[in-house]
Scaffold this motif. Sequence first.
Motif, PDB file in Angstrom:
ATOM      1  N   GLY A   3       0.812  -1.207   0.000  1.00 46.67           N
ATOM      2  CA  GLY A   3       0.000   0.000   0.000  1.00 46.67           C
ATOM      3  C   GLY A   3       0.844   1.256   0.000  1.00 46.67           C
ATOM      4  N   ALA A   4       1.957   1.235   0.750  1.00 48.58           N
ATOM      5  CA  ALA A   4       2.838   2.405   0.794  1.00 48.58           C
ATOM      6  C   ALA A   4       3.491   2.650  -0.558  1.00 48.58           C
ATOM      7  CB  ALA A   4       3.900   2.211   1.874  1.00 48.58           C
ATOM      8  N   ILE A   5       3.959   1.596  -1.218  1.00 49.43           N
ATOM      9  CA  ILE A   5       4.568   1.751  -2.542  1.00 49.43           C
ATOM     10  C   ILE A   5       3.554   2.321  -3.528  1.00 49.43           C
ATOM     11  CG2 ILE A   5       5.538   0.502  -4.514  1.00 49.43           C
ATOM     12  CD1 ILE A   5       6.747  -1.484  -2.485  1.00 49.43           C
ATOM     13  N   GLU A   6       2.335   1.781  -3.494  1.00 45.56           N
ATOM     14  CA  GLU A   6       1.302   2.261  -4.413  1.00 45.56           C
ATOM     15  C   GLU A   6       0.971   3.727  -4.170  1.00 45.56           C
ATOM     16  OE1 GLU A   6      -3.010   0.741  -6.135  1.00 45.56           O
ATOM     17  OE2 GLU A   6      -2.343   0.073  -4.153  1.00 45.56           O
ATOM     18  N   THR A   7       0.848   4.124  -2.909  1.00 51.09           N
ATOM     19  CA  THR A   7       0.517   5.512  -2.588  1.00 51.09           C
ATOM     20  C   THR A   7       1.625   6.460  -3.039  1.00 51.09           C
ATOM     21  OG1 THR A   7      -0.814   4.838  -0.691  1.00 51.09           O
ATOM     22  CG2 THR A   7      -0.017   7.110  -0.709  1.00 51.09           C
ATOM     23  N   VAL A   8       2.864   6.109  -2.779  1.00 53.52           N
ATOM     24  CA  VAL A   8       3.980   6.965  -3.180  1.00 53.52           C
ATOM     25  C   VAL A   8       4.078   7.029  -4.705  1.00 53.52           C
ATOM     26  CG1 VAL A   8       6.486   7.247  -3.117  1.00 53.52           C
ATOM     27  CG2 VAL A   8       5.242   6.604  -1.042  1.00 53.52           C
ATOM     28  N   ALA A   9       3.841   5.910  -5.382  1.00 49.14           N
ATOM     29  CA  ALA A   9       3.888   5.915  -6.840  1.00 49.14           C
ATOM     30  C   ALA A   9       2.840   6.856  -7.424  1.00 49.14           C
ATOM     31  CB  ALA A   9       3.697   4.492  -7.373  1.00 49.14           C
ATOM     32  N   ARG A  10       1.646   6.836  -6.860  1.00 47.84           N
ATOM     33  CA  ARG A  10       0.605   7.735  -7.351  1.00 47.84           C
ATOM     34  C   ARG A  10       1.007   9.197  -7.185  1.00 47.84           C
ATOM     35  NH1 ARG A  10      -3.271   4.386  -4.682  1.00 47.84           N
ATOM     36  NH2 ARG A  10      -3.453   5.988  -3.055  1.00 47.84           N
ATOM     37  N   ARG A  11       1.778   9.474  -6.152  1.00 45.23           N
ATOM     38  CA  ARG A  11       2.154  10.851  -5.852  1.00 45.23           C
ATOM     39  C   ARG A  11       3.002  11.471  -6.962  1.00 45.23           C
ATOM     40  NH1 ARG A  11       4.838  11.530  -0.095  1.00 45.23           N
ATOM     41  NH2 ARG A  11       2.969  10.291   0.411  1.00 45.23           N
ATOM     42  N   HIS A  12       3.766  10.651  -7.692  1.00 51.90           N
ATOM     43  CA  HIS A  12       4.595  11.254  -8.744  1.00 51.90           C
ATOM     44  C   HIS A  12       4.369  10.636 -10.126  1.00 51.90           C
ATOM     45  CE1 HIS A  12       8.283   8.345  -8.408  1.00 51.90           C
ATOM     46  NE2 HIS A  12       7.299   7.830  -7.700  1.00 51.90           N
ATOM     47  N   ALA A  13       3.237   9.951 -10.280  1.00 50.05           N
ATOM     48  CA  ALA A  13       2.940   9.327 -11.571  1.00 50.05           C
ATOM     49  C   ALA A  13       2.755  10.350 -12.682  1.00 50.05           C
ATOM     50  CB  ALA A  13       1.692   8.451 -11.451  1.00 50.05           C
ATOM     51  N   ASP A  14       2.291  11.553 -12.362  1.00 49.11           N
ATOM     52  CA  ASP A  14       2.037  12.566 -13.392  1.00 49.11           C
ATOM     53  C   ASP A  14       3.300  13.288 -13.836  1.00 49.11           C
ATOM     54  OD1 ASP A  14      -0.647  11.967 -13.314  1.00 49.11           O
ATOM     55  OD2 ASP A  14      -1.139  13.573 -11.893  1.00 49.11           O
ATOM     56  N   THR A  15       4.370  13.158 -13.085  1.00 48.70           N
ATOM     57  CA  THR A  15       5.587  13.894 -13.420  1.00 48.70           C
ATOM     58  C   THR A  15       6.744  12.990 -13.815  1.00 48.70           C
ATOM     59  OG1 THR A  15       6.288  13.906 -11.095  1.00 48.70           O
ATOM     60  CG2 THR A  15       4.975  15.792 -11.865  1.00 48.70           C
ATOM     61  N   CYS A  16       6.641  11.704 -13.542  1.00 52.12           N
ATOM     62  CA  CYS A  16       7.790  10.811 -13.710  1.00 52.12           C
ATOM     63  C   CYS A  16       7.394   9.545 -14.481  1.00 52.12           C
ATOM     64  CB  CYS A  16       8.362  10.425 -12.351  1.00 52.12           C
ATOM     65  SG  CYS A  16       8.812  11.844 -11.314  1.00 52.12           S
ATOM     66  N   ASP A  17       8.363   8.935 -15.118  1.00 49.14           N
ATOM     67  CA  ASP A  17       8.160   7.700 -15.868  1.00 49.14           C
ATOM     68  C   ASP A  17       8.344   6.517 -14.923  1.00 49.14           C
ATOM     69  OD1 ASP A  17       8.053   5.578 -17.600  1.00 49.14           O
ATOM     70  OD2 ASP A  17       9.964   6.036 -18.602  1.00 49.14           O
ATOM     71  N   LEU A  18       7.247   6.036 -14.373  1.00 50.34           N
ATOM     72  CA  LEU A  18       7.336   4.968 -13.384  1.00 50.34           C
ATOM     73  C   LEU A  18       7.659   3.616 -14.006  1.00 50.34           C
ATOM     74  CD1 LEU A  18       4.441   5.817 -10.897  1.00 50.34           C
ATOM     75  CD2 LEU A  18       6.734   6.798 -11.107  1.00 50.34           C
ATOM     76  N   ALA A  19       7.624   3.534 -15.323  1.00 53.39           N
ATOM     77  CA  ALA A  19       7.984   2.285 -15.987  1.00 53.39           C
ATOM     78  C   ALA A  19       9.487   2.155 -16.193  1.00 53.39           C
ATOM     79  CB  ALA A  19       7.274   2.189 -17.340  1.00 53.39           C
ATOM     80  N   ASN A  20      10.228   3.217 -15.951  1.00 46.67           N
ATOM     81  CA  ASN A  20      11.684   3.164 -16.104  1.00 46.67           C
ATOM     82  C   ASN A  20      12.261   2.187 -15.081  1.00 46.67           C
ATOM     83  OD1 ASN A  20      14.538   3.824 -15.766  1.00 46.67           O
ATOM     84  ND2 ASN A  20      14.121   5.589 -17.065  1.00 46.67           N
ATOM     85  N   PRO A  21      13.021   1.180 -15.512  1.00 42.28           N
ATOM     86  CA  PRO A  21      13.527   0.181 -14.552  1.00 42.28           C
ATOM     87  C   PRO A  21      14.546   0.741 -13.570  1.00 42.28           C
ATOM     88  CG  PRO A  21      14.511  -0.142 -16.711  1.00 42.28           C
ATOM     89  CD  PRO A  21      13.423   0.881 -16.891  1.00 42.28           C
ATOM     90  N   ASP A  22      15.055   1.953 -13.836  1.00 42.45           N
ATOM     91  CA  ASP A  22      16.012   2.574 -12.923  1.00 42.45           C
ATOM     92  C   ASP A  22      15.372   3.637 -12.049  1.00 42.45           C
ATOM     93  OD1 ASP A  22      18.483   1.223 -13.583  1.00 42.45           O
ATOM     94  OD2 ASP A  22      18.367   2.205 -15.526  1.00 42.45           O
ATOM     95  N   SER A  23      14.043   3.611 -11.906  1.00 40.00           N
ATOM     96  CA  SER A  23      13.369   4.532 -10.996  1.00 40.00           C
ATOM     97  C   SER A  23      13.982   4.426  -9.600  1.00 40.00           C
ATOM     98  CB  SER A  23      11.872   4.202 -10.906  1.00 40.00           C
ATOM     99  OG  SER A  23      11.211   4.490 -12.113  1.00 40.00           O
ATOM    100  N   PRO A  24      13.949   5.508  -8.821  1.00 40.89           N
ATOM    101  CA  PRO A  24      14.490   5.434  -7.454  1.00 40.89           C
ATOM    102  C   PRO A  24      13.930   4.230  -6.699  1.00 40.89           C
ATOM    103  CG  PRO A  24      13.940   7.689  -7.992  1.00 40.89           C
ATOM    104  CD  PRO A  24      13.442   6.855  -9.137  1.00 40.89           C
ATOM    105  N   ALA A  25      14.779   3.607  -5.901  1.00 38.26           N
ATOM    106  CA  ALA A  25      14.406   2.374  -5.212  1.00 38.26           C
ATOM    107  C   ALA A  25      15.050   2.347  -3.839  1.00 38.26           C
ATOM    108  CB  ALA A  25      14.844   1.156  -6.030  1.00 38.26           C
ATOM    109  N   THR A  26      14.524   1.486  -2.988  1.00 43.56           N
ATOM    110  CA  THR A  26      15.054   1.350  -1.635  1.00 43.56           C
ATOM    111  C   THR A  26      14.848  -0.065  -1.110  1.00 43.56           C
ATOM    112  OG1 THR A  26      14.928   2.188   0.648  1.00 43.56           O
ATOM    113  CG2 THR A  26      12.879   2.179  -0.619  1.00 43.56           C
ATOM    114  N   THR A  27      15.764  -0.515  -0.283  1.00 40.13           N
ATOM    115  CA  THR A  27      15.544  -1.728   0.487  1.00 40.13           C
ATOM    116  C   THR A  27      14.645  -1.378   1.676  1.00 40.13           C
ATOM    117  OG1 THR A  27      17.345  -1.530   2.100  1.00 40.13           O
ATOM    118  CG2 THR A  27      17.925  -2.345  -0.085  1.00 40.13           C
ATOM    119  N   VAL A  28      14.071  -2.396   2.298  1.00 42.94           N
ATOM    120  CA  VAL A  28      13.182  -2.176   3.443  1.00 42.94           C
ATOM    121  C   VAL A  28      13.423  -3.264   4.487  1.00 42.94           C
ATOM    122  CG1 VAL A  28      10.803  -1.884   4.226  1.00 42.94           C
ATOM    123  CG2 VAL A  28      11.404  -1.266   1.866  1.00 42.94           C
ATOM    124  N   ALA A  29      13.504  -2.854   5.736  1.00 44.84           N
ATOM    125  CA  ALA A  29      13.518  -3.804   6.857  1.00 44.84           C
ATOM    126  C   ALA A  29      12.589  -3.263   7.941  1.00 44.84           C
ATOM    127  CB  ALA A  29      14.923  -3.998   7.410  1.00 44.84           C
TER     128      ALA A  29
END
Length: 250
Positions: free
Chosen positions: A75-101
Amino acid sequence: MDLAFATEAAPGRVNEDHLVLAPGFAIVLDGVTQLPGLDTGCLHSPGWLVRALGAELTAALSADGAVALDAALAGAIETVARRHADTCDLANPDSPATTVAIVRERPGFLDYLVLCDSTFAYADAHGVTAITDDRTERLAAYDRVSVARVRNRPGGYWVASTRPEAAAEALTGSVPADSVYRLMICTDGVSRLVDCFGLGWPDVFGLAERAGPRAVIRAVRDHETAHPERLRRAGRRVKQHDDATLVVGR
């Protein structure tokens, strides 16, 4: 849980790690460093992503103390993705990423989630158990093109970026709370003490117990400086210095 933490940027760099401590849970995120000149298709940095994702995870875990950790992450990934979907290419495989623990305390249990190369470790009467998502270590090649091609794909590795389904690939589980007397979540900038420099997890726990989490990061820096030749994992060299973050608890 009684929790303590330390975090430090790699020398000369901005810290792209992020952590959240709250009553009942802790979150550590490690933004994936972007190579100079890399076209990510995004206006935002890994630092932006870790802060945004950390805020959404905090809201989800605070609102529902029993929500499945992978569902909260999706849910967090989806919400954050929606926040910048209009300005950024979310299909780019090098989009910003993070590990999570994540580690969370609930009645009778400690729940954990690990995605990509961060670690959850705990000590009980049987010794120390470390849970690490090591799929990046098993990649056949580790150049820029090859990694982008297998990111968030079956047979490759999974990381929090723009695809909520990555959350279902995280390592999750629960351990009886009354059996655990020490725990840690950390980024790979700390786990290199074990992966590269030959310490054991009991050694890392012992150092944190004696001198606190800041001493663990000092040990990382000392080893990085004294033994740079040991910074190899799975046959490839890793950067000499990395952001380092750990949360320790009892």
